[in-house]
Enzyme design. Structure first.
Site, PDB file in Angstrom:
ATOM      1  N   ASN A   1       1.094  -1.407   0.141  1.00 52.10           N
ATOM      2  CA  ASN A   1       0.060  -0.086   0.126  1.00 52.10           C
ATOM      3  C   ASN A   1       0.854   1.223  -0.084  1.00 52.10           C
ATOM      4  O   ASN A   1       2.333   1.517  -0.393  1.00 52.10           O
ATOM      5  CB  ASN A   1      -1.103   0.192   1.359  1.00 52.10           C
ATOM      6  CG  ASN A   1      -0.616   0.232   2.048  1.00 52.10           C
ATOM      7  OD1 ASN A   1       0.240   0.548   2.898  1.00 52.10           O
ATOM      8  ND2 ASN A   1      -0.532  -0.777   2.835  1.00 52.10           N
TER       9      ASN A   1
ATOM     10  N   ASP B   1      -3.454 -10.182  13.429  1.00 57.82           N
ATOM     11  CA  ASP B   1      -3.621  -8.748  13.662  1.00 57.82           C
ATOM     12  C   ASP B   1      -2.892  -8.726  14.742  1.00 57.82           C
ATOM     13  O   ASP B   1      -2.869  -9.055  15.451  1.00 57.82           O
ATOM     14  CB  ASP B   1      -5.100  -8.259  14.915  1.00 57.82           C
ATOM     15  CG  ASP B   1      -5.280  -7.077  14.396  1.00 57.82           C
ATOM     16  OD1 ASP B   1      -4.471  -6.370  14.359  1.00 57.82           O
ATOM     17  OD2 ASP B   1      -6.289  -6.421  13.527  1.00 57.82           O
ATOM     18  N   ILE B   2      -1.491  -7.641  14.406  1.00 58.33           N
ATOM     19  CA  ILE B   2      -0.263  -7.486  15.410  1.00 58.33           C
ATOM     20  C   ILE B   2      -0.849  -6.940  16.738  1.00 58.33           C
ATOM     21  O   ILE B   2      -0.318  -7.628  17.423  1.00 58.33           O
ATOM     22  CB  ILE B   2       0.203  -7.077  14.665  1.00 58.33           C
ATOM     23  CG1 ILE B   2       1.419  -7.585  13.522  1.00 58.33           C
ATOM     24  CG2 ILE B   2       1.791  -6.985  15.604  1.00 58.33           C
ATOM     25  CD1 ILE B   2       2.207  -6.752  11.988  1.00 58.33           C
TER      26      ILE B   2
ATOM     27  N   PHE C   1      -3.846   2.951  15.298  1.00 54.64           N
ATOM     28  CA  PHE C   1      -4.309   4.091  14.360  1.00 54.64           C
ATOM     29  C   PHE C   1      -4.971   3.729  13.077  1.00 54.64           C
ATOM     30  O   PHE C   1      -5.687   2.251  13.332  1.00 54.64           O
ATOM     31  CB  PHE C   1      -2.797   4.858  13.065  1.00 54.64           C
ATOM     32  CG  PHE C   1      -1.625   5.269  14.438  1.00 54.64           C
ATOM     33  CD1 PHE C   1      -0.975   4.759  15.298  1.00 54.64           C
ATOM     34  CD2 PHE C   1      -2.171   6.739  13.566  1.00 54.64           C
ATOM     35  CE1 PHE C   1      -0.762   5.916  15.921  1.00 54.64           C
ATOM     36  CE2 PHE C   1      -1.382   7.790  13.690  1.00 54.64           C
ATOM     37  CZ  PHE C   1      -0.392   7.842  15.025  1.00 54.64           C
TER      38      PHE C   1
HETATM   39  O1  C5P Z   1      -8.214  -3.461  11.426  1.00 55.53           O
HETATM   40  P1  C5P Z   1      -7.538  -1.728  10.853  1.00 55.53           P
HETATM   41  O2  C5P Z   1      -6.104  -2.499   9.714  1.00 55.53           O
HETATM   42  O3  C5P Z   1      -8.148  -0.473  10.133  1.00 55.53           O
HETATM   43  O4  C5P Z   1      -6.759  -1.362  12.274  1.00 55.53           O
HETATM   44  C1  C5P Z   1      -5.676   0.224  11.831  1.00 55.53           C
HETATM   45  C2  C5P Z   1      -4.668  -0.305  13.069  1.00 55.53           C
HETATM   46  O5  C5P Z   1      -3.874  -1.952  13.604  1.00 55.53           O
HETATM   47  C3  C5P Z   1      -3.209   0.420  13.492  1.00 55.53           C
HETATM   48  O6  C5P Z   1      -2.677   0.475  14.759  1.00 55.53           O
HETATM   49  C4  C5P Z   1      -2.837  -0.896  12.518  1.00 55.53           C
HETATM   50  O7  C5P Z   1      -1.233  -0.867  12.603  1.00 55.53           O
HETATM   51  C5  C5P Z   1      -2.565  -2.248  13.682  1.00 55.53           C
HETATM   52  N1  C5P Z   1      -3.291  -3.536  12.852  1.00 55.53           N
HETATM   53  C6  C5P Z   1      -2.163  -4.195  13.013  1.00 55.53           C
HETATM   54  N2  C5P Z   1      -2.190  -5.232  12.212  1.00 55.53           N
HETATM   55  C7  C5P Z   1      -3.082  -5.705  11.323  1.00 55.53           C
HETATM   56  C8  C5P Z   1      -3.810  -4.918  10.409  1.00 55.53           C
HETATM   57  C9  C5P Z   1      -3.934  -3.817  11.727  1.00 55.53           C
HETATM   58  O8  C5P Z   1      -1.756  -4.232  13.733  1.00 55.53           O
HETATM   59  N3  C5P Z   1      -3.501  -7.149  11.056  1.00 55.53           N
END
Ligand code: C5P
Length: 399
Positions: A211, A307-308, A325
C-alpha cells in the site's frame, strides 16, 4: 538570569540587519551567558569585527584557515563548545549553503560540525524571502531540525514593505531562552516500540501486494518518543525515509515478520504504538517461480494476516500501553471506537484519509485521539509536530 552559564555562538552573515547584532550580543550578555561571535567575510561590510569584539568581550572569529586562531580553539572544539549557534542575520545565501551542506568558511563549517542546536534568524528583501528557492531551502532546514526564528513583517532597509525583517534583538533573546530551557522528558527510562510503514506480501519472487503508506507518521512518532527521553524500537516496513538517529531500527517486509518482531519487543516495552499499514491479507502460497501470464482472468487465494496490535493488546503478562491508528474514509468516530474496543487497545488515533492532502503519503495530518472515556481533536499540522503532541498525550496517561 535565564541564560546564565549558557554558551552561544552568534554567527553573522552579510546582510544590512547585521547592524542589530551589537545590540543582540549586548542583550545576550545581560543574561550572563558566554557569547562568541563568528562573522562571514561579507558580514564585515555591514558591521566591524572591532565593534563585535567590544560588545562580546571576546576576539571575533572569521577564518577557517588561520593557524593562530585554530591553535587557540580549533573549529571542531569551537563547534563542541556551543550550546546554541544562532545565525543572525541569516541571508538567503547562507540559508542556501546550509540547505545543501556547503562548508566553505568558518561559520558554515561550524554549523555542520556542531552537535548543538542551530537556529537562524532570516533577514532579506521580501521578494528574496518569498522566492521558491528560499522557501524550499527553509523547508529543508526545518526538516533537518534547525529552528527558524522569524522573519518579521514591515518596512525594509531597501524601502520595500513585507516579510523579511530580522526579529528584534529582544525577541531573539526570548527565543534563545526558550530553546535552551531544560527540556522535560516524561518518557525517560521508558521503552517505546512502534510499527511503521507498509508491509509487503510476496506473491512470487518479483511481485508483492502493498500500500501507499510512507512511514512518515510512524517515523515522526519514533523521533518524538526519543525526544521525550524514551528508548525507541522502530519496526519498519519498506519506506524511502531515513530513521532518526539513536533509535533501534528493525527492517521487516511481511506482516508475519512484523508480528514476530513486535511480539519479541512488546513485553519489554512500556508503550506499543501500531502505526504500520499492515496488509490485511497475504498470498496463501508464495509461488517459487515467477507466475506466468495465463488467460484473461486470474484468481489469487489470500489468507488473513495476524492482527499484530490485537495480539499485543491481548498479552496477559507485561502488556504495554497499546495505541493503534485507524485511517478511515467515512464514519471515522464509529469505526475508530469499534477498533479501540475490538482490538482491546488503550487508545486509538483516527484520521479521515478522504481529505485531500492528509494522511497517507502526505506531510500533514489531522487526528482525533480516542480513549475509552475521552477524546481530543488535533487540528491539521505537520506530521512531526502532530507526532510530538500524540506522544505527549500518551505519556500523560502512564502511571
Ligand atoms: O483494522 P485496521 O487495519 O484498520 O486497524 C488499524 C490498526 O491496527 C493500526 O494500528 C495497525 O497498525 C494495526 N494493525 C495490525 N495488524 C494488522 C492490521 C492492522 O497491527 N494485521
Amino acid at each position: 538570569m535565564n541564560l546564565s552559564g549558557k554558551k552561544i555562538v552568534v554567527g553573522i552573515s552579510g546582510g544590512i540587519a547585521a547592524y542589530k547584532c551589537a545590540e543582540l550580543v549586548r542583550r545576550l550578555k545581560d543574561q550572563q551567558c558566554e557569547v562568541k561571535v563568528v562573522m562571514t567575510d561579507s558580514a564585515k561590510h555591514f558591521i566591524t569585527p572591532l565593534t563585535m569584539q567590544a560588545v562580546s568581550g571576546e576576539p571575533v572569529s572569521d577564518s577557517l584557515l588561520d593557524p593562530s586562531a585554530e591553535a587557540a580553539m580549533g573549529h571542531i572544539e569551537f563547534a563542541k563548545w556551543a550550546d546554541l549557534i544562532l545565525i543572525a542575520p541569516a541571508t538567503s545565501n547562507i540559508i542556501a549553503k546550509m540547505a545543501t551542506g556547503i562548508a566553505d568558511d568558518l561559520l558554515t563549517t561550524l554549523i555542520l560540525a556542531t552537535p548543538a542546536k542551530v537556529a537562524i534568524a532570516p533577514a532579506m528583501n521580501q521578494q528574496m524571502f518569498a522566492h521558491p528557492a528560499t522557501q524550499r531551502n527553509l523547508k529543508t532546514l526545518a526538516s533537518d531540525g534547525m529552528a527558524i526564528w522569524g522573519p518579521g513583517q514591515g518596512e525594509q532597509a531597501c524601502g520595500d514593505i513585507g516579510k523579511g525583517r530580522m526579529l528584534e534583538p529582544n525577541e531573539l533573546v526570548e527565543f534563545c531562552t526558550s530553546a535552551l530551557k531544560p527540556s522535560v522528558q516524561p518518557l525517560l527510562g521508558k521503552v517505546v516500540t512502534i510499527t511503521a510503514g507498509p508491509t509487503r506480501e510476496a506473491l512470487d519472487p518479483v511481485r508483492f501486494i502493498s500500500n501507499h503508506s510512507s512511514g512518515k507518521m510512524g517515523y515522526g512518532l519514533a523521533e518524538a518518543a526519543k525526544k521525550l527521553g524514551a528508548t525507541v524500537n522502530l519496526i519498519s516496513g519498506p519506506v524511502k525515509i531515513n530513521a532518526p538517529n539513536g533509535i533501534n531500527l528493525s527492517h521487516v517486509n511481511s506482516a508475519v515478520e512484523m508480528r514476530d518482531e513486535a511480539l519479541r519487543l512488546a513485553t519489554e516495552s512500556d508503550i506499543f504504538i501500531g502505526c504500520a499499514a499492515v496488509a490485511d491479507y497475504r498470498a496463501a502460497d508464495i509461488a517459487e517461480q515467477k507466475i506466468k501470464k495465463q488467460g484473461d482472468e486470474m484468481t489469487l487465494t489470500l489468507v488473513k494476516n495476524p492482527d499484530i496490535i490485537a495480539e499485543v493488546a491481548s498479552l496477559t503478562r507485561n502488556r504495554p500501553y497499546t495505541v493503534g491508528f485507524a485511517a478511515e474514509t467515512q464514519n471515522v468516530e464509529q469505526y475508530a471506537l469499534g477498533k479501540l474496543k475490538n482490538k482491546k487497545l488503550d487508545m486509538i488515533c483516527a484520521n479521515d484519509v478522504s481529505q485531500a492532502g492528509l494522511g497517507f503519503n502526505s506531510d500533514n495530518n489531522a487526528l482525533t485521539l480516542f480513549w475509552h472515556d475521552e477524546q481530543i481533536s488535533l487540528p491539521t499540522s505537520g506530521k512531526k509536530e502532530l507526532a510530538l503532541t500524540v506522544v505527549k498525550a500518551i505519556a500523560s496517561k502512564l502511571d
